[in-house]
Design a protein around this motif. Structure first.
Motif, PDB file in Angstrom:
ATOM      1  N   ASN A 159       7.353  -2.608   0.348  1.00 27.46           N
ATOM      2  CA  ASN A 159       6.522  -1.450   0.017  1.00 27.46           C
ATOM      3  C   ASN A 159       7.392  -0.293  -0.477  1.00 27.46           C
ATOM      4  O   ASN A 159       7.070   0.373  -1.470  1.00 27.46           O
ATOM      5  CB  ASN A 159       5.724  -1.027   1.246  1.00 27.46           C
ATOM      6  CG  ASN A 159       4.444  -0.286   0.896  1.00 27.46           C
ATOM      7  OD1 ASN A 159       3.920  -0.401  -0.214  1.00 27.46           O
ATOM      8  ND2 ASN A 159       3.931   0.475   1.836  1.00 27.46           N
ATOM      9  N   ASP A 168       7.218  -3.719   4.896  1.00 27.26           N
ATOM     10  CA  ASP A 168       7.568  -2.296   4.796  1.00 27.26           C
ATOM     11  C   ASP A 168       8.689  -2.079   3.790  1.00 27.26           C
ATOM     12  O   ASP A 168       8.641  -1.150   2.976  1.00 27.26           O
ATOM     13  CB  ASP A 168       7.997  -1.765   6.170  1.00 27.26           C
ATOM     14  CG  ASP A 168       6.857  -1.708   7.168  1.00 27.26           C
ATOM     15  OD1 ASP A 168       5.698  -1.665   6.729  1.00 27.26           O
ATOM     16  OD2 ASP A 168       7.138  -1.707   8.385  1.00 27.26           O
ATOM     17  N   ASP A 210       0.367   4.202   2.330  1.00 26.34           N
ATOM     18  CA  ASP A 210       0.693   4.074   3.752  1.00 26.34           C
ATOM     19  C   ASP A 210       2.070   4.696   3.982  1.00 26.34           C
ATOM     20  O   ASP A 210       3.101   4.037   3.875  1.00 26.34           O
ATOM     21  CB  ASP A 210       0.689   2.597   4.165  1.00 26.34           C
ATOM     22  CG  ASP A 210       0.860   2.404   5.661  1.00 26.34           C
ATOM     23  OD1 ASP A 210       1.222   3.384   6.364  1.00 26.34           O
ATOM     24  OD2 ASP A 210       0.652   1.276   6.145  1.00 26.34           O
ATOM     25  N   GLU A 246       3.551   5.781   6.657  1.00 26.94           N
ATOM     26  CA  GLU A 246       4.320   5.272   7.797  1.00 26.94           C
ATOM     27  C   GLU A 246       5.076   3.998   7.418  1.00 26.94           C
ATOM     28  O   GLU A 246       6.230   3.809   7.812  1.00 26.94           O
ATOM     29  CB  GLU A 246       3.386   5.011   8.979  1.00 26.94           C
ATOM     30  CG  GLU A 246       2.793   6.279   9.590  1.00 26.94           C
ATOM     31  CD  GLU A 246       1.966   5.979  10.824  1.00 26.94           C
ATOM     32  OE1 GLU A 246       1.870   4.791  11.202  1.00 26.94           O
ATOM     33  OE2 GLU A 246       1.424   6.927  11.410  1.00 26.94           O
ATOM     34  N   SER A 247       4.429   3.134   6.653  1.00 27.68           N
ATOM     35  CA  SER A 247       5.089   1.925   6.169  1.00 27.68           C
ATOM     36  C   SER A 247       6.253   2.273   5.248  1.00 27.68           C
ATOM     37  O   SER A 247       7.340   1.682   5.336  1.00 27.68           O
ATOM     38  CB  SER A 247       4.084   1.026   5.440  1.00 27.68           C
ATOM     39  OG  SER A 247       4.730  -0.054   4.790  1.00 27.68           O
ATOM     40  N   ASP A 294       0.866  -1.179   0.000  1.00 25.33           N
ATOM     41  CA  ASP A 294       0.000   0.000   0.000  1.00 25.33           C
ATOM     42  C   ASP A 294       0.904   1.232   0.000  1.00 25.33           C
ATOM     43  O   ASP A 294       1.379   1.676   1.052  1.00 25.33           O
ATOM     44  CB  ASP A 294      -0.915   0.005   1.229  1.00 25.33           C
ATOM     45  CG  ASP A 294      -1.832   1.231   1.264  1.00 25.33           C
ATOM     46  OD1 ASP A 294      -1.880   1.953   0.251  1.00 25.33           O
ATOM     47  OD2 ASP A 294      -2.491   1.454   2.298  1.00 25.33           O
TER      48      ASP A 294
END
Length: 253
Positions: free
Chosen positions: A209, A206, A39, A41-42, A36
């Protein structure tokens, strides 16, 4: 001539599923990566992992440090936490390791990771990062379910711990690796790491991502702009469509 072209197109279309099946044959079953890129923060956590662990050997020459502002980091945060000593905010993410040294140490020069997610796919990377297992036959002592005979050592082993490929015994009692087990991704834990399985998988998600984000940094802003445009068009067109509907149905009622 048209008939020949139609037959050729039909043949290519029919062969595609078979080609995909052949491409997937022999490799492990890949789990869906929880990606995602909205996102932030990720993405920030993934950027920190990438700079601290991956950038020692792998470059990302198509990415600049100031592009990290697109994922919510300020220039001060980038300089304080992610920028190597002596580098500038507008510099490319290049590795300091000499290519000849890298080839001598690892057998091959570590690839640039700028577009790795676009060339390999997020599911492949997510499976690769979680697929290391102990293999005494390899120079580094590690192998990988997704990339057999990989030259890269398992840099995250302290987090994940040690895994081993499950084995079965043949008729004579000798242990052997079954192709079916490799395809299924059958690993067994030998030693726990500092992070439990859920936490380690989240960290690798993460990082994956962020690798996806690096492949197309503009995608984050483009998607954000797309949502705004759709909302604007919805608010703008709804009254017009409603008035048009009333005008068409005026005589009916």
């Amino acid at each position: 001539m048209k008939n020949k072209m139609r037959k050729l197109i039909a043949a290519i279309a029919l062969s595609l599923p078979f080609s995909v099946a052949l491409a997937n044959e022999g490799g492990p079953k890949l789990e869906k990566a929880p990606i995602d890129i909205q996102d932030t923060e990720s993405l920030q956590r993934g950027a920190q992992i990438f700079v601290n662990y991956c950038l020692s050997c792998h470059s990302a020459s198509m990415m600049r440090y100031n592009r990290l502002e697109d994922i919510g980091l300020s220039e001060e945060q980038i300089k304080a936490n992610l920028l190597p000593e002596g580098a500038k905010i507008g510099d490319q993410m290049n590795v300091a390791m000499d290519k000849k040294d890298a080839k001598a140490w690892f057998g091959a020069t570590p690839p640039d990771l700028s577009l790795i997610a676009r060339s390999r796919g997020a599911d492949y990377l997510y499976g690769y990062l979680r697929g290391f297992y102990r293999d005494p036959s390899r120079p580094t002592g590690w192998n990988n379910l997704v990339f057999d005979k990989v030259g890269m050592p398992h840099i995250f082993w302290e987090w994940q711990g040690e895994q081993a490929l499950k084995t079965e015994k043949d008729a004579e009692g000798h242990e052997e690796h079954k192709l079916e087990l490799i395809k299924a991704g059958s690993l067994t834990k030998l030693e726990n790491g500092k992070a439990n399985t859920v936490e380690f998988d989240r960290r690798m998600a993460d990082l994956t991502n962020f690798l996806v984000y690096m492949g197309e940094p503009a995608a984050v802003k483009r998607q954000q702009i797309g949502y705004v445009v759709l909302m604007f068009l919805g608010l703008l067109l709804f009254p017009l469509v409603y008035l048009l509907k009333k005008e068409y149905w005026r005589d009916v009622h």
